[in-house]
Design a protein around this motif. Sequence first.
Motif, PDB file in Angstrom:
ATOM      1  N   TYR A 192      47.882  44.727  45.315  1.00  0.00           N
ATOM      2  CA  TYR A 192      48.488  45.785  45.551  1.00  0.00           C
ATOM      3  C   TYR A 192      48.876  46.351  43.873  1.00  0.00           C
ATOM      4  CZ  TYR A 192      49.116  44.045  49.847  1.00  0.00           C
ATOM      5  OH  TYR A 192      48.904  43.354  51.182  1.00  0.00           O
ATOM      6  N   TYR A 193      49.351  47.482  43.932  1.00  0.00           N
ATOM      7  CA  TYR A 193      49.843  48.167  42.701  1.00  0.00           C
ATOM      8  C   TYR A 193      50.715  47.246  41.782  1.00  0.00           C
ATOM      9  CZ  TYR A 193      50.617  51.196  38.689  1.00  0.00           C
ATOM     10  OH  TYR A 193      50.593  51.854  37.440  1.00  0.00           O
ATOM     11  N   ALA A 194      50.366  46.640  40.607  1.00  0.00           N
ATOM     12  CA  ALA A 194      51.278  45.791  39.912  1.00  0.00           C
ATOM     13  C   ALA A 194      51.472  45.743  38.434  1.00  0.00           C
ATOM     14  CB  ALA A 194      50.389  44.397  40.038  1.00  0.00           C
ATOM     15  N   GLY A 211      42.486  36.238  35.355  1.00  0.00           N
ATOM     16  CA  GLY A 211      41.906  35.517  36.636  1.00  0.00           C
ATOM     17  C   GLY A 211      42.755  36.003  37.569  1.00  0.00           C
ATOM     18  N   LEU A 212      42.131  36.455  38.777  1.00  0.00           N
ATOM     19  CA  LEU A 212      42.871  36.561  39.903  1.00  0.00           C
ATOM     20  C   LEU A 212      43.877  35.338  40.428  1.00  0.00           C
ATOM     21  CD1 LEU A 212      40.473  38.649  41.905  1.00  0.00           C
ATOM     22  CD2 LEU A 212      42.657  39.444  41.149  1.00  0.00           C
ATOM     23  N   THR A 213      44.941  35.218  40.949  1.00  0.00           N
ATOM     24  CA  THR A 213      45.541  34.093  41.411  1.00  0.00           C
ATOM     25  C   THR A 213      44.762  33.383  42.766  1.00  0.00           C
ATOM     26  OG1 THR A 213      46.958  35.054  42.926  1.00  0.00           O
ATOM     27  CG2 THR A 213      47.680  35.064  40.680  1.00  0.00           C
ATOM     28  N   GLU A 214      44.880  32.135  42.669  1.00  0.00           N
ATOM     29  CA  GLU A 214      44.225  31.488  43.853  1.00  0.00           C
ATOM     30  C   GLU A 214      44.719  32.009  45.255  1.00  0.00           C
ATOM     31  OE1 GLU A 214      45.919  29.927  41.377  1.00  0.00           O
ATOM     32  OE2 GLU A 214      44.411  28.215  40.709  1.00  0.00           O
ATOM     33  N   GLY A 215      46.147  32.307  45.279  1.00  0.00           N
ATOM     34  CA  GLY A 215      46.396  33.011  46.398  1.00  0.00           C
ATOM     35  C   GLY A 215      46.027  34.201  46.763  1.00  0.00           C
ATOM     36  N   GLY A 260      56.138  36.035  46.616  1.00  0.00           N
ATOM     37  CA  GLY A 260      56.743  35.380  45.420  1.00  0.00           C
ATOM     38  C   GLY A 260      56.303  35.429  44.080  1.00  0.00           C
ATOM     39  N   ASN A 261      56.751  34.583  43.072  1.00  0.00           N
ATOM     40  CA  ASN A 261      56.428  34.328  41.728  1.00  0.00           C
ATOM     41  C   ASN A 261      54.834  33.659  41.780  1.00  0.00           C
ATOM     42  OD1 ASN A 261      55.629  32.736  39.187  1.00  0.00           O
ATOM     43  ND2 ASN A 261      57.348  34.073  38.580  1.00  0.00           N
ATOM     44  N   PRO A 262      53.707  34.326  41.259  1.00  0.00           N
ATOM     45  CA  PRO A 262      52.358  33.871  41.088  1.00  0.00           C
ATOM     46  C   PRO A 262      52.209  32.260  40.698  1.00  0.00           C
ATOM     47  CG  PRO A 262      52.568  36.217  40.357  1.00  0.00           C
ATOM     48  CD  PRO A 262      53.855  35.707  40.528  1.00  0.00           C
ATOM     49  N   GLU A 263      53.022  32.048  39.669  1.00  0.00           N
ATOM     50  CA  GLU A 263      52.860  30.835  39.203  1.00  0.00           C
ATOM     51  C   GLU A 263      53.606  29.744  40.521  1.00  0.00           C
ATOM     52  OE1 GLU A 263      54.621  30.241  35.398  1.00  0.00           O
ATOM     53  OE2 GLU A 263      53.412  31.370  34.297  1.00  0.00           O
ATOM     54  N   ASP A 264      54.515  30.067  41.143  1.00  0.00           N
ATOM     55  CA  ASP A 264      55.203  29.262  42.079  1.00  0.00           C
ATOM     56  C   ASP A 264      54.297  29.099  43.315  1.00  0.00           C
ATOM     57  OD1 ASP A 264      57.322  29.056  40.626  1.00  0.00           O
ATOM     58  OD2 ASP A 264      58.427  30.542  41.704  1.00  0.00           O
ATOM     59  N   ILE A 265      53.545  30.238  43.606  1.00  0.00           N
ATOM     60  CA  ILE A 265      52.550  30.308  44.751  1.00  0.00           C
ATOM     61  C   ILE A 265      51.513  29.273  44.433  1.00  0.00           C
ATOM     62  CG2 ILE A 265      50.923  31.770  46.087  1.00  0.00           C
ATOM     63  CD1 ILE A 265      52.952  34.083  45.383  1.00  0.00           C
ATOM     64  N   GLY A 266      50.712  29.374  43.121  1.00  0.00           N
ATOM     65  CA  GLY A 266      49.845  28.644  42.667  1.00  0.00           C
ATOM     66  C   GLY A 266      50.215  27.082  42.789  1.00  0.00           C
TER      67      GLY A 266
END
Length: 602
Positions: free
Chosen positions: A28-30, A241-245, A278-284
């Motif tokens: 989404y818009y970020a 890079g796009l996050t794995e999630g 959530g936070n992208p790092e936490d999701i990864g």
Amino acid sequence: MAITPTHLTVGQLFQQNFIFRVPKYQRYYAWGDEQIEDFLKDLEVCLAKRTIGQLQHHFLGGIVTVSTPTPGSVRRNVEVIDGQQRLATFSIFAHELAKAMRNLAAACDPNAPDCPAAFLLTTADALWRQYESFPDTVALQVEEIPRLELSKPDKIFFEQMMAEQAPAATRRSHEMLLQAKNEIAKKLAEMVANGSDVQKAQRLSDLMQVLATDWTVIHMGTDQRSEAYMLFQVLNDRGTGLTEGELLRARTLEILDNGGTNAQSQIVEDAWDAILAGNPEDIGEGLRWIYSSYEAKRPGKTTLFDEFMDKRFPMHTAAQLTGQQAADVVSTTIGLKGDFERMAAILEGRWPYAVPVQQVTAWDRDRLRLLIPELKLNICMPLLIAASSLSQTVFADVVHVLERFMYRYKVVVNARIEPAAKVFLAHAKIIRDQPANFTVAALSVALKVLQDQHAPEALFRNRLDEQKYTNSATTKPLKYLLLTLDAYEPWSAAGGAGVPTANKTTVADFSANTLEHVYAQNAPNFDPAMTDLVHMLGNLAVLSPADNGAVGNLPFAAKRAVLANSPSPLNRKLATANAWGPAEVNARQTYLKDLAVKVFAL
């Protein structure tokens, strides 16, 4: 791969009959404060150069699209694979620029011989036509089509925002869109705050030329839908890079296009929306923990996406999903959402069950908070996430075993964590594959082998002597130890027979309680014999903030009354001493080590 790259200005990009559509698998818009600030700085720099006649193209990155032809129409619908953030911000800027022109036209003196109102209104209409709306003709009917359509969660909000309908923001991406609009409007207002109407109109005209002719992009277009996902993996509009999630969300939605229903796609999309909130790092990191709990091994640093798809969504290689495979995509994603919900609770130290059962006391539940948020022993997370799918009583027992093992093995002895991690993952996999075969006793036996090998009693005792108070490091491990031993002191005082049993009637406030030196580190007339003893475990006690403030640097004789009235059994035991010197500190050090050896033995 048939991709046609073209270097063109932003104005040229929007002059074509492109209708940009952001597909459902895109993020989404970020763009937040930093990106919008950079955008506006670029604007200021280019305007300044144009004002002094030093025109220069300013490259703003790439736009990658996949054509999706519209039968019977001259428009070219294109899916935005990379560049959503830029395109949306370009559109917002053009919208706000046109609005500023209309506002200035309304404020101009119509009787002035050089009134720029007509120019401003004509130019504002041209901006709207070029950047916001495309007049499509289908079956002799003209229909206004938005130039840019964002993905589903942002689509309606963006349309209403661009129509000045003041929509309510219901998600973070809405807030960021609105913030971008407001910041751009604010900057434009600053740029035309001074000068005559003609000077202001000229400045707005220059800004339009910056957008139309000074800013450039590389547009890479392909007409092969099958190539879109490959591009999506390696490109994105933030330069990283796009996050794995995000990739997993994209791929699961894409494979459902080949055999799933709209209802199934909606369920999976909603589940991923919740996961990715959530936070992208936490999701990864969470994806790695969850993958590890299923496979009993960590994924590669750069291969999580591929390994996750192969193991958790093996149907992704099918050309066409069967009904069962589509259902499996849904159930796996829902299960992943449940794992993330429980993981979030565990990381915060919250009990990951809706309603605690009576057999699990508040003291038991508090052990989770001590293990993860306080001691930050996150190496346990794969096993805890898996175990949280079992009954509450079993989960509580797992937490208790991990807590006692990890404090002795890692916090105090600092033994190699890899052997313990292997045990954790092996038992997590048992829970995932055959939950009925998992037992806390088997986990405890496996960890006891490691404890005996790498954190034996003699070494544990020696390392406890090294656990000292320091002003430069966290005191949480020391506080945890004393509060935990406090719960077992009544059992020890009663003879300490059998399995260590904690007094669970009281839950100490870990955050509020503080460490106190029994013999004050800043005591008047400091005894040199206490120099090496003052920071040792035997000279430390845990007090409430009020009690700590009351005793301060007072001598032991003055502290005894406070200690005697303390809810802490260890503190009340302290108060029975007649004096406090090296002999008493050493005696208490030995007592606490003896108690710790019994409490932290599996």
